[in-house]
Design a protein around this motif. Structure first.
Motif, PDB file in Angstrom:
ATOM      1  N   THR A 309       0.746  -1.179  -0.116  1.00 31.08           N
ATOM      2  CA  THR A 309       0.097  -0.070  -0.123  1.00 31.08           C
ATOM      3  C   THR A 309       0.848   1.335   0.022  1.00 31.08           C
ATOM      4  OG1 THR A 309      -0.150   0.132   2.421  1.00 31.08           O
ATOM      5  CG2 THR A 309      -1.740  -1.126   1.385  1.00 31.08           C
ATOM      6  N   GLY A 310       2.081   1.099   0.454  1.00 31.73           N
ATOM      7  CA  GLY A 310       3.030   2.177   0.434  1.00 31.73           C
ATOM      8  C   GLY A 310       3.641   2.470  -0.730  1.00 31.73           C
ATOM      9  N   VAL A 311       3.684   1.428  -1.493  1.00 29.80           N
ATOM     10  CA  VAL A 311       4.752   1.489  -2.714  1.00 29.80           C
ATOM     11  C   VAL A 311       3.786   2.028  -4.049  1.00 29.80           C
ATOM     12  CG1 VAL A 311       6.134   0.185  -4.417  1.00 29.80           C
ATOM     13  CG2 VAL A 311       6.515  -0.145  -1.881  1.00 29.80           C
ATOM     14  N   SER A 312       2.568   1.419  -3.896  1.00 30.85           N
ATOM     15  CA  SER A 312       1.605   1.517  -5.029  1.00 30.85           C
ATOM     16  C   SER A 312       0.112   1.651  -4.743  1.00 30.85           C
ATOM     17  CB  SER A 312       1.929   0.439  -6.120  1.00 30.85           C
ATOM     18  OG  SER A 312       1.504  -0.575  -5.724  1.00 30.85           O
ATOM     19  N   GLN A 313      -0.647   2.120  -5.659  1.00 26.76           N
ATOM     20  CA  GLN A 313      -1.857   1.950  -5.391  1.00 26.76           C
ATOM     21  C   GLN A 313      -2.468   0.673  -5.331  1.00 26.76           C
ATOM     22  OE1 GLN A 313      -4.192   4.443  -4.711  1.00 26.76           O
ATOM     23  NE2 GLN A 313      -2.666   6.115  -5.089  1.00 26.76           N
ATOM     24  N   THR A 314      -3.283   0.418  -4.193  1.00 28.19           N
ATOM     25  CA  THR A 314      -3.698  -1.167  -3.964  1.00 28.19           C
ATOM     26  C   THR A 314      -5.221  -1.226  -3.593  1.00 28.19           C
ATOM     27  OG1 THR A 314      -3.389  -1.203  -1.564  1.00 28.19           O
ATOM     28  CG2 THR A 314      -1.325  -1.832  -3.229  1.00 28.19           C
ATOM     29  N   PRO A 315      -5.862  -2.078  -3.571  1.00 30.82           N
ATOM     30  CA  PRO A 315      -7.453  -1.903  -3.532  1.00 30.82           C
ATOM     31  C   PRO A 315      -7.573  -2.332  -1.736  1.00 30.82           C
ATOM     32  CG  PRO A 315      -6.953  -4.275  -4.351  1.00 30.82           C
ATOM     33  CD  PRO A 315      -5.678  -3.219  -4.397  1.00 30.82           C
ATOM     34  N   PHE A 316      -6.413  -2.434  -1.199  1.00 23.96           N
ATOM     35  CA  PHE A 316      -6.563  -2.974   0.428  1.00 23.96           C
ATOM     36  C   PHE A 316      -7.004  -1.723   1.283  1.00 23.96           C
ATOM     37  CE2 PHE A 316      -3.280  -5.770  -1.472  1.00 23.96           C
ATOM     38  CZ  PHE A 316      -3.864  -6.846  -1.466  1.00 23.96           C
TER      39      PHE A 316
END
Length: 428
Positions: A309-316
């Motif tokens: 979640t910190g590196v890229s856009q995620t659905p989490f």
């Protein structure tokens, strides 16, 4: 005479009060320093590390309990010191915008007082619990008291978060004052006359402190468990000082929202502990080692998702991930605590307090070192990369530590059911 279930629950109320005060100093105040006052994460990391460092005195507090000290006096006195330290730490945060040197001086004194309070009250309480609880009730007693402590942490973080928004120094001081005073009152009412009603048949151990500590360290089971506690608690506490700043800097959470997030995490810890308590202790499903390993592996997996979640856009969803992290943290922690309570009375007699103090000191060192290391790593990473990847890198490193802790648990913990005796060295 041993502790009744009602008395065990009353001791759990003291644990709950301890957790309620500590959570403010290790989560809310450090977030305010990093986000609202734009101070480096190293500063709150060093302050929290200071209070953990002072808890190196835990073996001495436990030894004092073993040699006939008045535990009730140290439990109440320690809580008063903790409350005063918590109030002073909150005041110190509000002073950073006026005088850095004054705020830092007050903060150092306050966090030192917090360390003294937690060491005196917490270790004496655990010594009383380990010594006066019937052997067949120790694992369940550990689960009950730790569940109550986590409940106190989660409830305090959640309620305090609601009252902290919109943030103001006056509002912060009012919230902390209410919580610290309530903690003292609850401790006095809960602990009253319990110790005087428990009869100890053994004579106090008069062995000198250093000699007694050397005897305990020479026990293979105690030594191996101490090393496991140190490694696993490094992993457990590495995110403690950076999770709320992560929520504020990357997800733009307000102080109240990030405090509530901390409460959600500890709510997950509560559920994880409850699950293991019911399954392993009540239903006797799975060995303590299996629960420890599963908790470590699950924690590592969730931290890997937090890294993503910190590196890229995620659905989490961040909150859901934090709750899951707390759940797996609780699983491994309560299984380890069950082993700790069972082992405290093994080996040479009348050393329950010294063993609990030794493990408490190992936890304190790991917590301070782990929290400070996480803060330093974040500061270093933020110097040359965006906030998200910088925090993500630390979460990935922490996941690796949990994997190492799972491997160590598999090597040193024997397969043991929830209520049976615990061995930490295969074949012993």
């Amino acid at each position: 005479m041993t502790l009744s279930w009602a008395q065990i629950v009353r001791l759990g109320l003291v644990q709950m009060a301890l957790g309620a005060v500590v959570v403010l100093t290790t989560s809310t105040l450090n977030r305010l320093m990093v986000v609202e006052f734009a101070l480096p994460a190293l500063l709150p990391g060093a302050l929290v590390g200071l209070h953990y460092g002072i808890q190196l005195s835990r073996p001495r507090w436990g030894f004092t309990s073993d040699t006939g000290g008045n535990r009730t006096r140290w439990i109440i006195g320690g809580m008063v010191a903790l409350a005063l330290g918590g109030m002073g730490a909150a005041l110190g945060v509000t002073l950073f915008s006026y005088s850095f040197s004054l705020a830092l001086t007050l903060s150092i004194l306050s966090y030192s007082l917090i360390g003294i309070g937690v060491g005196a009250s917490g270790t004496s309480l655990l010594a009383l619990l380990a010594t006066a609880t019937a052997p067949e009730r120790r694992a369940a007693a550990a689960t009950i008291t730790w569940l109550m402590m986590i409940f106190g942490i989660a409830m305090t973080a959640g309620v305090a978060g609601q009252f902290l928004d919109p943030y103001s120094p006056q509002r912060l001081l009012a919230v902390v004052a209410v919580i610290t005073v309530a903690a003292i009152i609850l401790t006095v009412l809960a602990i009253g006359r319990i110790e005087s009603r428990v009869t100890f048949t053994a004579e106090p151990d008069t062995t000198p402190f250093l000699e007694g500590l050397r005897d305990i360290w020479a026990e293979p089971k105690t030594r191996n468990f101490t090393l496991f506690v140190f490694l696993s608690m490094n992993a457990y506490f590495m995110q403690e000082l950076i999770l709320e700043p992560y929520a504020g800097l990357v997800f733009h959470f307000t102080p109240g929202q990030s405090t509530t997030l901390s409460g959600a995490q500890n709510g997950g810890v509560f559920l994880g502990m409850l699950t293991v308590g019911i399954a392993a202790t009540g239903l006797k499903l799975g060995a303590l080692r299996s629960w420890v390993i599963a908790g470590c592996l699950g924690s590592g997996a969730v931290l890997a998702l937090l890294c993503a979640t910190g590196v890229s856009q995620t659905p989490f969803n961040l909150t859901y991930l934090v709750v899951a992290l707390g759940f797996f943290n609780g699983m491994f922690a309560v299984a380890a605590i069950g082993a700790m309570m069972a082992q405290a009375s093994q080996g040479r007699g009348q050393r329950e307090g010294t063993r609990m103090g030794l493990w408490g000191a190992a936890q304190a060192i790991a917590a301070g070192f782990g929290g400070l290391t996480g803060a330093v790593m974040v500061d270093a990473a933020r110097a040359f990369m965006p906030n998200g990847p910088a925090f993500g890198a630390v979460f990935a490193f922490e996941a690796g530590l949990f994997l190492a802790a799972a491997v160590m648990a598999a090597r040193v913990m024997e397969t043991t059911r929830g209520r049976g005796p615990v061995s930490l060295v295969p074949g012993e």
